[in-house]
Design an enzyme around this catalytic site. Structure first.
Site, short mmCIF file in Angstrom:
data_model
loop_
_atom_site.label_atom_id
_atom_site.label_comp_id
_atom_site.label_asym_id
_atom_site.label_seq_id
_atom_site.Cartn_x
_atom_site.Cartn_y
_atom_site.Cartn_z
N GLY A 39 0.80 -1.24 0.00
CA GLY A 39 0.00 0.00 0.00
C GLY A 39 0.82 1.27 0.00
O GLY A 39 0.27 2.35 -0.22
N SER A 145 7.78 8.49 -3.07
CA SER A 145 8.50 9.69 -2.61
C SER A 145 8.72 9.61 -1.10
O SER A 145 8.11 8.78 -0.41
CB SER A 145 7.68 10.93 -2.94
OG SER A 145 6.43 10.88 -2.30
N LEU A 186 -1.77 21.49 6.55
CA LEU A 186 -3.12 21.91 6.94
C LEU A 186 -3.91 20.74 7.54
O LEU A 186 -4.66 20.92 8.50
CB LEU A 186 -3.87 22.49 5.74
CG LEU A 186 -3.24 23.77 5.15
CD1 LEU A 186 -4.05 24.26 3.94
CD2 LEU A 186 -3.13 24.88 6.19
N VAL A 238 11.43 29.90 6.89
CA VAL A 238 12.05 29.27 8.06
C VAL A 238 13.57 29.29 7.94
O VAL A 238 14.12 29.05 6.87
CB VAL A 238 11.53 27.82 8.14
CG1 VAL A 238 12.34 27.00 9.11
CG2 VAL A 238 10.07 27.83 8.54
N ALA A 320 -1.93 10.30 -5.12
CA ALA A 320 -2.19 8.88 -5.28
C ALA A 320 -3.00 8.60 -6.55
O ALA A 320 -2.67 7.68 -7.32
CB ALA A 320 -2.95 8.36 -4.06
N HIS A 444 -32.15 17.56 -4.87
CA HIS A 444 -32.40 18.62 -3.89
C HIS A 444 -32.92 17.99 -2.61
O HIS A 444 -33.79 17.12 -2.68
CB HIS A 444 -33.43 19.61 -4.43
CG HIS A 444 -33.80 20.67 -3.43
ND1 HIS A 444 -32.95 21.70 -3.14
CD2 HIS A 444 -34.89 20.80 -2.64
CE1 HIS A 444 -33.52 22.46 -2.20
NE2 HIS A 444 -34.71 21.94 -1.89
#
Ligand code: NAI
Length: 466
Positions: A39, A145, A186, A238, A320, A444
């Site tokens: 995975g 990665s 985030l 930074v 992905a 709706h």
């Protein structure tokens, strides 16, 4: 004679999907994986575990803000981080099993160990039980990665951490400084802020979410996250970490001014880089670009004959679903079909609350490219379902070609944006116009009707806004 038609190195969403497709199309296939579980990053330490944590903490936050639903006494509840982590691990384990089942049932041989390019037509797999040579007609590199490390603040796994540790903390840090306001920053910033950590996100760009999002979308998302207690320090680069008796602090610089952010933990989420470690790229003569990515042509072929590469290890967004599409396309080509990826319709999602999603080009990108566009927007405040489900923060924006009306892009900040963006993708895949969306019947009441209304707004014909 080759043992295999295809050997796939790496079992992330790119590699395992390619292996399943190859099995489906009758190719004799092996899938090589160095980790015990299949995975890859997405399933084990990325997309899936972070979604489990986001769901747990969103449930917690909703319960705490549910007095108006008649739920009282929420202030007496407590949160158990260890149980949340156990649940996350269960979710991951279930999917590990599912992937292994699907791959095996398609007749793919799973070979455990570190895969390395050998001489032409060979993949060498090293494991604790020795080295095995796989003879193959084709090789697919899908090695993914790894998190980028800032050279002046190396990961120590304790104070300076990557997302790998950020999804596995055993306790809520008092203060968490996140470097980078991309998807990882985030999402994980949201998880720990919801549990009470003081979260500060330090980002060098002037907006959050990355360059794919228009400033108006990023602004609304930022303000929603600020209301949840996350602090943003934008336009700040930074510079390092300071450690003394008082504790640890992240140092940064903005407009020549030095800034300091004390932190129990510093989560560095400044992007990821292609992983070719142990692949034997140099020895095999595999060409990499200046960022260490495997160079491919438009058919995913590398500089070596019959060696292909897909996903995070090649150019393009590190997502992905992009890797999955590429995995299917490359295998279809190998099987004599016409595999193809439409890079104009690759959605992006940030799973905060509200979620942020986009597909196609932004308004800003259209401007840079000199494409004349019409814009339609619809605020969720005017949507019945959004009002009934505490989801009025946000809006949907449709970017359509000024002359042809073809939808070129859709952006949204909305509860459920990750699901709604699929409708935008489908319309765009078929070359739909804003009018096509506007004339499609949506159920709706749904928040999705806001997408229809935004499409109507392109021609100033929205029904539920002026
Ligand atoms: P990112 O590239 O999305 O965002 C990194 C942010 O860090 C950028 O906004 C950048 O300007 C900022 N940055 C870089 N260096 C900095 C510095 N020295 N000081 C301050 N800010 C700095 O990378 P992220 O969030 O680490 O994600 C990695 C990859 O994983 C991305 O390609 C992302 O799309 C993917 N991913 C996708 C998810 C999703 O689809 N929901 C979830 C998690 C990751």
């Amino acid at each position: 004679m080759s043992q295999f038609d295809l050997v796939v190195i790496g079992s992330g969403p790119g590699g395992y999907v390619a292996a399943i497709k190859a099995g489906q199309l009758g190719l004799k296939t092996a899938l090589v994986e160095k980790e015990p579980a299949l995975g890859g990053t997405c399933l084990n330490v990325g997309c899936i575990p972070s979604k489990a944590l986001l769901h747990s903490t969103e449930t917690w936050r909703h319960v705490q803000h549910s007095k108006h639903h008649g739920i009282v006494g929420a202030d007496k509840l407590t949160f158990d981080v260890v149980t949340m982590m156990t649940n996350k691990d269960k979710v991951v384990a279930q999917l590990n099993k599912g992937v292994e089942f699907l791959v095996s049932k398609r007749g793919v041989e799973i070979v455990r160990g570190l895969g390395r390019l050998g001489k032409a037509g060979q993949v060498l797999v090293r494991s604790t039980s020795g080295e095995r040579i796989l003879e193959t007609k084709n090789v697919l590199i899908a090695t993914g990665s790894v998190p980028i490390e800032l050279p002046f603040m190396k990961f120590d796994g304790e104070t300076v951490i990557s997302s790998d540790q950020g999804i596995a903390l055993k306790t809520v840090p008092r203060s968490l400084v996140v470097v980078g306001a991309g998807a990882i920053g985030l999402e994980l910033g949201s998880v720990w802020a919801r549990l009470g950590a003081q979260v500060t996100v330090v980002e060098m760009l002037p907006t959050i979410g990355g360059p794919a999002y228009d400033a108006d979308i990023a602004k609304v998302a930022q303000s929603a996250l600020e209301k949840q207690g996350i602090k943003f320090e934008l336009g700040a680069k930074v510079t390092g970490v300071k450690k003394n008796a008082a504790g640890t602090a992240l140092t940064a610089e903005r407009d020549g001014k030095q800034l300091e952010f004390p932190a129990d933990k510093i989560l560095v989420a400044v992007g990821r880089k292609a992983n070719t470690t142990g692949l034997g790229a140099a020895e095999a003569g595999l060409k990499l670009d200046e960022r260490g990515r495997v160079v491919i042509d438009s058919h995913f072929l590398t500089s070596l004959p019959n060696v292909y590469a897909i996903g995070d290890v090649v150019t393009g967004p590190m997502l992905a679903h992009k890797a999955e599409e590429e995995g299917v396309a490359v295998v279809e080509n190998l099987a004599g079909k016409s595999g193809h990826v439409n890079y104009n319709v690759i959605p992006g999602v940030i799973y905060t609350d509200p979620e942020v999603a986009c597909v196609g080009i932004s308004e800003a990108e259209a401007k840079t490219k000199g494409i004349e566009v019409k814009i339609g927007k619809f605020q969720l405040q005017a949507n019945g379902r959004a009002i009934a489900t505490d989801g009025t923060t946000g809006f949907i924006k449709v970017i359509a070609h000024a002359q042809s009306d073809k939808v070129l892009g859709v952006q949204m900040v909305a509860k459920g944006a990750s699901e709604m963006i699929a409708a935008a993708c489908a319309h765009m895949e078929y070359g739909g116009s804003a009018e096509d969306v506007a004339r499609t019947c949506f159920a709706h009441p749904t928040v999705s009707e806001s997408f229809k209304e935004a499409a109507m707004a392109v021609s100033k014909s929205s029904i539920h806004s002026l």
